[in-house]
Each structure stands twice: as C-alpha cells, then as structure tokens.
Design a protein around this motif. Structure first.
Motif, PDB file in Angstrom:
ATOM      1  N   VAL A 130      -3.515  -6.806   7.238  1.00 12.74           N
ATOM      2  CA  VAL A 130      -3.987  -7.058   5.874  1.00 12.74           C
ATOM      3  C   VAL A 130      -3.437  -5.950   4.980  1.00 12.74           C
ATOM      4  CG1 VAL A 130      -5.994  -7.297   4.370  1.00 12.74           C
ATOM      5  CG2 VAL A 130      -6.077  -8.179   6.720  1.00 12.74           C
ATOM      6  N   TRP A 131      -2.684  -6.347   3.951  1.00 12.92           N
ATOM      7  CA  TRP A 131      -2.022  -5.371   3.090  1.00 12.92           C
ATOM      8  C   TRP A 131      -2.870  -5.081   1.850  1.00 12.92           C
ATOM      9  CZ3 TRP A 131       2.017  -3.732   5.795  1.00 12.92           C
ATOM     10  CH2 TRP A 131       2.720  -4.623   6.613  1.00 12.92           C
ATOM     11  N   GLN A 132      -2.953  -3.837   1.493  1.00 12.63           N
ATOM     12  CA  GLN A 132      -3.527  -3.359   0.230  1.00 12.63           C
ATOM     13  C   GLN A 132      -4.861  -4.042  -0.087  1.00 12.63           C
ATOM     14  OE1 GLN A 132      -0.890  -3.694  -3.130  1.00 12.63           O
ATOM     15  NE2 GLN A 132      -1.602  -1.776  -4.005  1.00 12.63           N
ATOM     16  N   GLY A 133      -5.801  -3.936   0.848  1.00 20.90           N
ATOM     17  CA  GLY A 133      -7.147  -4.417   0.601  1.00 20.90           C
ATOM     18  C   GLY A 133      -7.280  -5.909   0.434  1.00 20.90           C
ATOM     19  N   GLY A 134      -6.348  -6.681   0.950  1.00 17.67           N
ATOM     20  CA  GLY A 134      -6.452  -8.130   0.882  1.00 17.67           C
ATOM     21  C   GLY A 134      -5.551  -8.791  -0.141  1.00 17.67           C
ATOM     22  N   ALA A 135      -4.675  -8.021  -0.789  1.00 16.96           N
ATOM     23  CA  ALA A 135      -3.745  -8.622  -1.741  1.00 16.96           C
ATOM     24  C   ALA A 135      -2.805  -9.600  -1.047  1.00 16.96           C
ATOM     25  CB  ALA A 135      -2.936  -7.538  -2.453  1.00 16.96           C
ATOM     26  N   SER A 136      -2.527  -9.334   0.232  1.00 24.61           N
ATOM     27  CA  SER A 136      -1.721 -10.243   1.040  1.00 24.61           C
ATOM     28  C   SER A 136      -2.021  -9.977   2.508  1.00 24.61           C
ATOM     29  CB  SER A 136      -0.220 -10.070   0.747  1.00 24.61           C
ATOM     30  OG  SER A 136       0.195  -8.743   1.015  1.00 24.61           O
ATOM     31  N   THR A 144       0.249 -14.461   0.244  1.00 24.19           N
ATOM     32  CA  THR A 144      -0.054 -13.608  -0.897  1.00 24.19           C
ATOM     33  C   THR A 144      -1.058 -14.297  -1.812  1.00 24.19           C
ATOM     34  OG1 THR A 144       2.194 -12.709  -0.812  1.00 24.19           O
ATOM     35  CG2 THR A 144       0.955 -12.346  -2.843  1.00 24.19           C
ATOM     36  N   GLN A 145      -1.979 -13.515  -2.367  1.00 27.22           N
ATOM     37  CA  GLN A 145      -2.944 -14.069  -3.312  1.00 27.22           C
ATOM     38  C   GLN A 145      -2.247 -14.660  -4.524  1.00 27.22           C
ATOM     39  OE1 GLN A 145      -5.937 -11.440  -4.764  1.00 27.22           O
ATOM     40  NE2 GLN A 145      -6.972 -11.206  -2.793  1.00 27.22           N
ATOM     41  N   VAL A 146      -2.711 -15.829  -4.960  1.00 23.50           N
ATOM     42  CA  VAL A 146      -2.304 -16.407  -6.239  1.00 23.50           C
ATOM     43  C   VAL A 146      -3.570 -16.745  -7.013  1.00 23.50           C
ATOM     44  CG1 VAL A 146      -0.076 -17.285  -5.444  1.00 23.50           C
ATOM     45  CG2 VAL A 146      -2.117 -18.715  -5.204  1.00 23.50           C
ATOM     46  N   GLN A 147      -3.468 -16.816  -8.320  1.00 19.64           N
ATOM     47  CA  GLN A 147      -4.643 -17.011  -9.165  1.00 19.64           C
ATOM     48  C   GLN A 147      -4.883 -18.468  -9.538  1.00 19.64           C
ATOM     49  OE1 GLN A 147      -6.584 -14.372  -9.559  1.00 19.64           O
ATOM     50  NE2 GLN A 147      -5.029 -13.287  -8.349  1.00 19.64           N
ATOM     51  N   LYS A 148      -3.873 -19.323  -9.391  1.00 23.49           N
ATOM     52  CA  LYS A 148      -4.021 -20.722  -9.805  1.00 23.49           C
ATOM     53  C   LYS A 148      -3.609 -21.642  -8.656  1.00 23.49           C
ATOM     54  CE  LYS A 148      -1.172 -20.358 -13.238  1.00 23.49           C
ATOM     55  NZ  LYS A 148      -0.363 -20.720 -14.424  1.00 23.49           N
ATOM     56  N   CYS A 149      -4.297 -22.790  -8.553  1.00 31.01           N
ATOM     57  CA  CYS A 149      -3.973 -23.756  -7.502  1.00 31.01           C
ATOM     58  C   CYS A 149      -2.539 -24.257  -7.629  1.00 31.01           C
ATOM     59  CB  CYS A 149      -4.953 -24.937  -7.559  1.00 31.01           C
ATOM     60  SG  CYS A 149      -6.680 -24.461  -7.256  1.00 31.01           S
ATOM     61  N   ASP A 150      -2.041 -24.337  -8.858  1.00 28.66           N
ATOM     62  CA  ASP A 150      -0.675 -24.814  -9.072  1.00 28.66           C
ATOM     63  C   ASP A 150       0.371 -23.831  -8.555  1.00 28.66           C
ATOM     64  OD1 ASP A 150      -1.626 -27.104 -10.230  1.00 28.66           O
ATOM     65  OD2 ASP A 150      -1.370 -26.408 -12.305  1.00 28.66           O
ATOM     66  N   ASP A 151      -0.042 -22.587  -8.246  1.00 33.17           N
ATOM     67  CA  ASP A 151       0.901 -21.574  -7.780  1.00 33.17           C
ATOM     68  C   ASP A 151       0.938 -21.437  -6.265  1.00 33.17           C
ATOM     69  OD1 ASP A 151       1.693 -20.956 -10.336  1.00 33.17           O
ATOM     70  OD2 ASP A 151       0.267 -19.301 -10.570  1.00 33.17           O
ATOM     71  N   LEU A 152       0.219 -22.304  -5.552  1.00 34.22           N
ATOM     72  CA  LEU A 152       0.178 -22.201  -4.092  1.00 34.22           C
ATOM     73  C   LEU A 152       1.564 -22.296  -3.459  1.00 34.22           C
ATOM     74  CD1 LEU A 152      -2.983 -24.322  -3.312  1.00 34.22           C
ATOM     75  CD2 LEU A 152      -2.622 -21.944  -2.653  1.00 34.22           C
ATOM     76  N   GLY A 156       0.820  -1.202   0.000  1.00 34.72           N
ATOM     77  CA  GLY A 156       0.000   0.000   0.000  1.00 34.72           C
ATOM     78  C   GLY A 156       0.853   1.251   0.000  1.00 34.72           C
ATOM     79  N   THR A 157       0.210   2.386   0.227  1.00 32.48           N
ATOM     80  CA  THR A 157       0.918   3.668   0.128  1.00 32.48           C
ATOM     81  C   THR A 157       1.083   4.365   1.469  1.00 32.48           C
ATOM     82  OG1 THR A 157      -1.189   4.781  -0.360  1.00 32.48           O
ATOM     83  CG2 THR A 157       0.138   4.030  -2.245  1.00 32.48           C
ATOM     84  N   SER A 158       0.531   3.813   2.559  1.00 31.52           N
ATOM     85  CA  SER A 158       0.701   4.428   3.873  1.00 31.52           C
ATOM     86  C   SER A 158       0.762   3.329   4.926  1.00 31.52           C
ATOM     87  CB  SER A 158      -0.455   5.392   4.164  1.00 31.52           C
ATOM     88  OG  SER A 158      -1.672   4.686   4.300  1.00 31.52           O
TER      89      SER A 158
END
Length: 207
Positions: free
Chosen positions: A139-145, A172-180, A114-116
C-alpha cells in the motif's frame, strides 16, 4: 466508489497457477476484473467460512508433480528486479504469511510512492514447505494507491539461478466513476538474487 447511487468495489485480479517448467511460464497467469456490490448480483453456491484451516499433510505434492521434479525455492532475503527496485522478505509463519520491505526505484509521479521504503504483506506455501506460487501487496502513501503481485519461484538456466517471475496490478485512487478506466496499470517483473540494474532506491532514513 459510489456510482449511480450504489456503493461499488471495482477490483482487478491476477490468478497465478503453478507450472512445472520454465518453458511453461507463459501459461501461468490469468487476469480479470470483478465488481462487488452490497446486494447479490447472482445467486449460486459459494464456499462458506470454516473455522478449520487446511494444512497440507506431510509429504504432500500436487498430483502432477513427482518427487525431485521441482527443486525448492526460498523467498526469504533480498531480491532485485530489472528496473532496480529491491524487495526483502522476512520469515513466513506456519500459515505461509510473510512480511517485508519494498524499496522502489521507479514512480509514475514524484513522491507518489511516499518518501521511504514500503511494507510488504504476502502469502506463500504454509510451514516449512518450499515456496512456489506466492502473492504480495504494498500500500503506497497511506492508501493513495496499492500494488498486488502474484508470482512463482523458478530455478532456471544452466547456472540454476532462482528467479521470481511476477505479474502485478497497480490500482490508483480516482475521484469520479468516469475515471475508472485510468485507475489500473498492469505489467510484469522478474526478481533475481543479484542486482540487474543499479538505481537510487527509497530507503528508510533510519536504516
């Protein structure tokens, strides 16, 4: 995430157990992982919900602790870690819940936090009890991590300085199960009352 057509919650956890001396810190932390699904994976007894909130009786001490063996710690106020980040804890309530601000000095990628400054939510000993083991989350940047810390307040060394020894997990959020496999980072930090490394930290522009 939805993997193989099923909703699954993939978690990593840290368990912090109270130890009696600074020398014993090495055996205080355990790490593991759990996967939660909508259906029962294994039957067994569980602790059920109860409307009663347990409160430690006055004068309570764990069985292996004797009076005067551990000096009290107080989490309230500013703390600094070895990479230059600052965390500021506010007063806790009767259940041990507290809030605060985390002002990070490091990021995996630019603006990933985030920025602050970021809000801290945590739990420690209830009421007026001295703080020992505790947990906090940002919680960073609205839930990104999200980062969760577990730790213990120690008073160590010849000068009897307060030290927060913590272990943390960053998810950290990932978009695919293979990236867990690349979604979790694990490390440790020690926080002290004085700055250990002076760096540019993220402050609220209005502060």
């Amino acid at each position: 995430m939805v993997c193989d057509g099923q909703e699954k919650i993939f978690t990593s956890w840290l368990l912090r157990s109270q130890v009696d001396s600074c020398i014993d810190k090495w055996k205080a932390t355990r790490i593991g992982k759990d996967t939660f699904t909508r259906h029962e994976q294994r039957e067994g007894p569980r602790k059920r919900n109860d409307t009663h909130v347990p409160v430690r009786p006055e004068g309570f001490r764990p069985a292996n602790i004797t009076a005067g063996q551990r000096k009290p710690c107080n989490l309230k106020g500013p703390w600094y870690n070895e990479v230059g980040s600052e965390v500021i804890f506010a007063d806790k309530d009767n259940l041990g819940t507290f809030t605060g601000e985390y002002r990070t000095a490091v990021e995996r990628e630019k603006e990933s936090s985030g920025t602050s400054h970021s809000l801290v939510y945590g739990n420690s000993s209830p009421g007026d009890s001295p703080d020992s083991t505790f947990a906090m989350m940002v919680v960073w940047q609205g839930g990104a991590s999200v980062t969760g810390w577990v730790g213990q307040c120690h008073i160590c060394g010849e000068n009897e300085a307060e030290i927060l020894d913590t272990t943390w997990l960053l998810k950290t959020q990932v978009q695919k199960c293979d990236d867990l496999w690349k979604s979790t980072v694990f490390y440790e930090n020690s926080f002290t009352r004085s700055e250990q490394e002076v760096k540019m930290i993220k402050l609220d522009k209005e502060l």
